[in-house]
Design an enzyme around this catalytic site. Sequence first.
Site, PDB file in Angstrom:
ATOM      1  N   ASP A   8       0.788  -1.236  -0.074  1.00 55.97           N
ATOM      2  CA  ASP A   8      -0.087   0.049   0.152  1.00 55.97           C
ATOM      3  C   ASP A   8       0.826   1.311   0.092  1.00 55.97           C
ATOM      4  O   ASP A   8       2.352   1.281  -0.264  1.00 55.97           O
ATOM      5  CB  ASP A   8      -1.006  -0.021   1.136  1.00 55.97           C
ATOM      6  CG  ASP A   8      -0.462   0.043   2.521  1.00 55.97           C
ATOM      7  OD1 ASP A   8       0.867   0.239   2.695  1.00 55.97           O
ATOM      8  OD2 ASP A   8      -1.165   0.150   3.368  1.00 55.97           O
ATOM      9  N   THR A  67       2.026  -2.574   8.692  1.00 52.54           N
ATOM     10  CA  THR A  67       2.368  -3.383   9.879  1.00 52.54           C
ATOM     11  C   THR A  67       2.690  -4.839   9.125  1.00 52.54           C
ATOM     12  O   THR A  67       3.465  -5.814   9.829  1.00 52.54           O
ATOM     13  CB  THR A  67       1.338  -3.742  10.906  1.00 52.54           C
ATOM     14  OG1 THR A  67       0.181  -3.991  10.202  1.00 52.54           O
ATOM     15  CG2 THR A  67       1.041  -2.350  11.468  1.00 52.54           C
ATOM     16  N   ASN A  99       5.801 -24.345   7.455  1.00 55.54           N
ATOM     17  CA  ASN A  99       4.499 -24.108   6.887  1.00 55.54           C
ATOM     18  C   ASN A  99       4.076 -23.744   5.342  1.00 55.54           C
ATOM     19  O   ASN A  99       3.340 -23.710   4.843  1.00 55.54           O
ATOM     20  CB  ASN A  99       4.101 -22.697   7.486  1.00 55.54           C
ATOM     21  CG  ASN A  99       4.338 -22.444   8.935  1.00 55.54           C
ATOM     22  OD1 ASN A  99       4.850 -21.517   9.601  1.00 55.54           O
ATOM     23  ND2 ASN A  99       4.032 -23.389   9.874  1.00 55.54           N
ATOM     24  N   HIS A 133       5.286 -31.864   8.869  1.00 51.82           N
ATOM     25  CA  HIS A 133       4.770 -30.641   8.347  1.00 51.82           C
ATOM     26  C   HIS A 133       3.834 -30.732   7.339  1.00 51.82           C
ATOM     27  O   HIS A 133       2.834 -29.824   7.408  1.00 51.82           O
ATOM     28  CB  HIS A 133       6.112 -29.715   7.937  1.00 51.82           C
ATOM     29  CG  HIS A 133       7.055 -29.688   9.092  1.00 51.82           C
ATOM     30  ND1 HIS A 133       6.706 -29.189  10.387  1.00 51.82           N
ATOM     31  CD2 HIS A 133       8.427 -30.186   8.899  1.00 51.82           C
ATOM     32  CE1 HIS A 133       8.156 -29.212  11.024  1.00 51.82           C
ATOM     33  NE2 HIS A 133       8.840 -29.801  10.371  1.00 51.82           N
TER      34      HIS A 133
HETATM   35  C1  RB5 Z   1      -2.545   2.163   6.538  1.00 57.85           C
HETATM   36  O1  RB5 Z   1      -2.700   3.221   7.442  1.00 57.85           O
HETATM   37  C2  RB5 Z   1      -2.384   0.763   7.416  1.00 57.85           C
HETATM   38  O2  RB5 Z   1      -3.513   0.575   8.135  1.00 57.85           O
HETATM   39  C3  RB5 Z   1      -1.906  -0.392   6.545  1.00 57.85           C
HETATM   40  O3  RB5 Z   1      -0.699   0.152   5.897  1.00 57.85           O
HETATM   41  C4  RB5 Z   1      -1.582  -1.608   7.594  1.00 57.85           C
HETATM   42  O4  RB5 Z   1      -0.694  -1.315   8.657  1.00 57.85           O
HETATM   43  C5  RB5 Z   1      -2.898  -2.507   7.877  1.00 57.85           C
HETATM   44  O5  RB5 Z   1      -2.504  -3.455   8.413  1.00 57.85           O
END
Ligand code: RB5
Length: 147
Positions: A8, A67, A99, A133
Amino acid sequence: MKIGIGSDHTALDMKRAIIEHLEAKGHQLHDYGTHTTDSCDYPVYAGLVARAVRSGECDRGVLICGTGLGMSYAANKLRGIRAACCSEPVSARMATEHNNAQIICFGARIVGEQMGAAIVDAFFDAEFQGDRHQHRLDLIAEIEQAD
Ligand code: RB5
C-alpha cells in the site's frame, strides 16, 4: 523465481528497495501496485498478489503494508494461501521450512530496509521440509474445506 509483490502507500519506498534487492539476486519481480503515495486500500493489492500466486502466474509473493498484518489477513482469505507476517528472519525461514507459506508479509512501519531484505532472503532461501509438516498443512486444509 517469479515473485509477485504488492504494497500500500505506506510501503512504496520499502517495496522499491525489496524489488531492487531481489532482482539483484536473480529473481524476476512483478509489481502489482500500488504505484503512488496516494492513500489506498491494502486488501486490493493483497488480493492481486495472492490470486497471482494461486493461479501459478507467480511462484511466490511479497506483501508490504504499514504493519504487514492487514496484508496477511487479506491474503489468507484465499483458499489454499498461506501468508506469513514476520518481523524477523527466523520466523520467515520457518514460514517456508515448516509452513510452506507462499507469501511473506511485513510492515514498513515496523522494520527497516535491511531487516526487510533479511526477511525476504530467509523466506526465499529456505526449503519446505515436508513430512510431518505436510500432514499439519493437510489439517489446515481440512479446516478450510469444512468451513
Ligand atoms: C494504513 O494506514 C495501514 O492501516 C496499513 O498500512 C496496514 O498497516 C494495515 O494492516
